[in-house]
Design a protein around this motif. Sequence first.
Motif, PDB file in Angstrom:
ATOM      1  N   MET A 240       0.836  -1.199   0.000  1.00  0.00           N
ATOM      2  CA  MET A 240       0.000   0.000   0.000  1.00  0.00           C
ATOM      3  C   MET A 240       0.874   1.254   0.000  1.00  0.00           C
ATOM      4  N   ALA A 241       0.523   2.199  -0.787  1.00  0.00           N
ATOM      5  CA  ALA A 241       1.273   3.449  -0.837  1.00  0.00           C
ATOM      6  C   ALA A 241       0.586   4.482   0.037  1.00  0.00           C
ATOM      7  N   GLY A 242       1.374   5.393   0.594  1.00  0.00           N
ATOM      8  CA  GLY A 242       0.791   6.395   1.457  1.00  0.00           C
ATOM      9  C   GLY A 242       0.988   7.813   0.969  1.00  0.00           C
ATOM     10  N   HIS A 243       1.437   7.984  -0.251  1.00  0.00           N
ATOM     11  CA  HIS A 243       1.629   9.332  -0.779  1.00  0.00           C
ATOM     12  C   HIS A 243       1.303   9.319  -2.265  1.00  0.00           C
ATOM     13  N   SER A 244       1.242  10.522  -2.859  1.00  0.00           N
ATOM     14  CA  SER A 244       0.816  10.502  -4.259  1.00  0.00           C
ATOM     15  C   SER A 244       0.929  11.808  -4.990  1.00  0.00           C
ATOM     16  N   LYS A 245       0.891  11.684  -6.305  1.00  0.00           N
ATOM     17  CA  LYS A 245       0.670  12.833  -7.175  1.00  0.00           C
ATOM     18  C   LYS A 245      -0.516  12.477  -8.057  1.00  0.00           C
ATOM     19  N   PHE A 246      -1.543  11.855  -7.437  1.00  0.00           N
ATOM     20  CA  PHE A 246      -2.638  11.335  -8.247  1.00  0.00           C
ATOM     21  C   PHE A 246      -3.391  12.420  -8.987  1.00  0.00           C
ATOM     22  N   LYS A 247      -3.262  13.670  -8.557  1.00  0.00           N
ATOM     23  CA  LYS A 247      -3.928  14.757  -9.280  1.00  0.00           C
ATOM     24  C   LYS A 247      -3.396  14.861 -10.706  1.00  0.00           C
ATOM     25  N   ASN A 248      -2.158  14.414 -10.898  1.00  0.00           N
ATOM     26  CA  ASN A 248      -1.548  14.493 -12.217  1.00  0.00           C
ATOM     27  C   ASN A 248      -1.929  13.315 -13.110  1.00  0.00           C
ATOM     28  N   ILE A 249      -2.569  12.302 -12.562  1.00  0.00           N
ATOM     29  CA  ILE A 249      -2.784  11.077 -13.325  1.00  0.00           C
ATOM     30  C   ILE A 249      -4.009  11.172 -14.223  1.00  0.00           C
ATOM     31  N   MET A 250      -5.153  11.505 -13.653  1.00  0.00           N
ATOM     32  CA  MET A 250      -6.330  11.706 -14.495  1.00  0.00           C
ATOM     33  C   MET A 250      -6.617  13.183 -14.456  1.00  0.00           C
ATOM     34  N   HIS A 251      -6.460  13.796 -15.574  1.00  0.00           N
ATOM     35  CA  HIS A 251      -6.189  15.206 -15.687  1.00  0.00           C
ATOM     36  C   HIS A 251      -7.213  16.135 -15.089  1.00  0.00           C
ATOM     37  N   ARG A 252      -6.818  16.731 -13.978  1.00  0.00           N
ATOM     38  CA  ARG A 252      -7.639  17.748 -13.335  1.00  0.00           C
ATOM     39  C   ARG A 252      -9.089  17.312 -13.244  1.00  0.00           C
TER      40      ARG A 252
ATOM     41  N   LEU B 166      -6.670   3.766   5.101  1.00  0.00           N
ATOM     42  CA  LEU B 166      -5.783   2.672   4.720  1.00  0.00           C
ATOM     43  C   LEU B 166      -6.248   1.357   5.344  1.00  0.00           C
ATOM     44  N   GLU B 167      -6.591   1.401   6.616  1.00  0.00           N
ATOM     45  CA  GLU B 167      -7.054   0.194   7.309  1.00  0.00           C
ATOM     46  C   GLU B 167      -8.345  -0.330   6.686  1.00  0.00           C
ATOM     47  N   ALA B 168      -9.265   0.587   6.379  1.00  0.00           N
ATOM     48  CA  ALA B 168     -10.531   0.182   5.767  1.00  0.00           C
ATOM     49  C   ALA B 168     -10.292  -0.431   4.389  1.00  0.00           C
ATOM     50  N   ALA B 169      -9.352   0.137   3.641  1.00  0.00           N
ATOM     51  CA  ALA B 169      -9.048  -0.372   2.302  1.00  0.00           C
ATOM     52  C   ALA B 169      -8.439  -1.772   2.368  1.00  0.00           C
ATOM     53  N   ILE B 170      -7.548  -1.987   3.328  1.00  0.00           N
ATOM     54  CA  ILE B 170      -6.941  -3.305   3.493  1.00  0.00           C
ATOM     55  C   ILE B 170      -8.013  -4.342   3.817  1.00  0.00           C
ATOM     56  N   GLU B 171      -8.898  -3.979   4.739  1.00  0.00           N
ATOM     57  CA  GLU B 171      -9.978  -4.884   5.129  1.00  0.00           C
ATOM     58  C   GLU B 171     -10.898  -5.200   3.949  1.00  0.00           C
TER      59      GLU B 171
END
Length: 248
Positions: free
Chosen positions: A1-13, A152-157
């Motif tokens: 599991m990742a805890g950081h991101s630049k996801f705003k850049n992935i699917m454009h704005r 994160l915990e909810a996602a793992i579950e």
Amino acid sequence: MAGHSKFKNIMHRKGRQDAARSKVFSKLSKEITVAAKMGDPDPDSNPRLRLAVQNAKAQSMPKDNIQRAINKSQAGDAETYEEIRYEGYGPAGIAIVVEALTDNRNRSASNIRSYFTKCGGSLGETGSVSFMFDRVGEITYGVDAGEADAVLEAAIEAGADDVVSDENGHVIYTSFEDLNEVGKALEATLGEAESTKIIWKPQNLTPVNAEKAQTLMKLIDLLEDDDDVQNVYSNFDVDEETMASLAS
């Protein structure tokens, strides 16, 4: 599991504030109509339609509009839309995947090709860039869903594969096949998601300088503003300062 991101850049704005509401609703309606026509008009029996309706509600689309789009799918004179994926390279060799729903393949191909050419890119064959992306499920929550550790915990579950959190909210990734089940499990613990969809997630991000970023954003804007285009994905990575200057 990742805890950081630049996801705003992935699917454009995503949810661009300058996007016309009517255009957003039009694209949502088209997806609802296509989903209902391809399967059962009851969202409870049609996973794709359920996702389309959920995303429409997240954009505050009125219930009457949603029902009208479903009813349209059952009408004898309903338009027939074709799902087409276009792939190509934008400025700085950035990979771009474009998903379209169109009633005129020639028009869509001509328009999309012209956008790439106008911005110094090139439209390629199907499969020319999609190998650099993974087809995954994406579930988005706002900051009010909770702290990063709790999400994160909810996602793992729930059985998710990855979580990305920052000051704007949380993005949870899951396999294509598990999206519905993970989404239901998360809804039980975190509430209704802002959006639940299947996306093209880049395997790696490519840095783009300020000069190229300006042309790249122009290309993306042209694509997103086209009525036939539903989604645009790319593998660019632009720093926050440059993104902010382009948005101003």
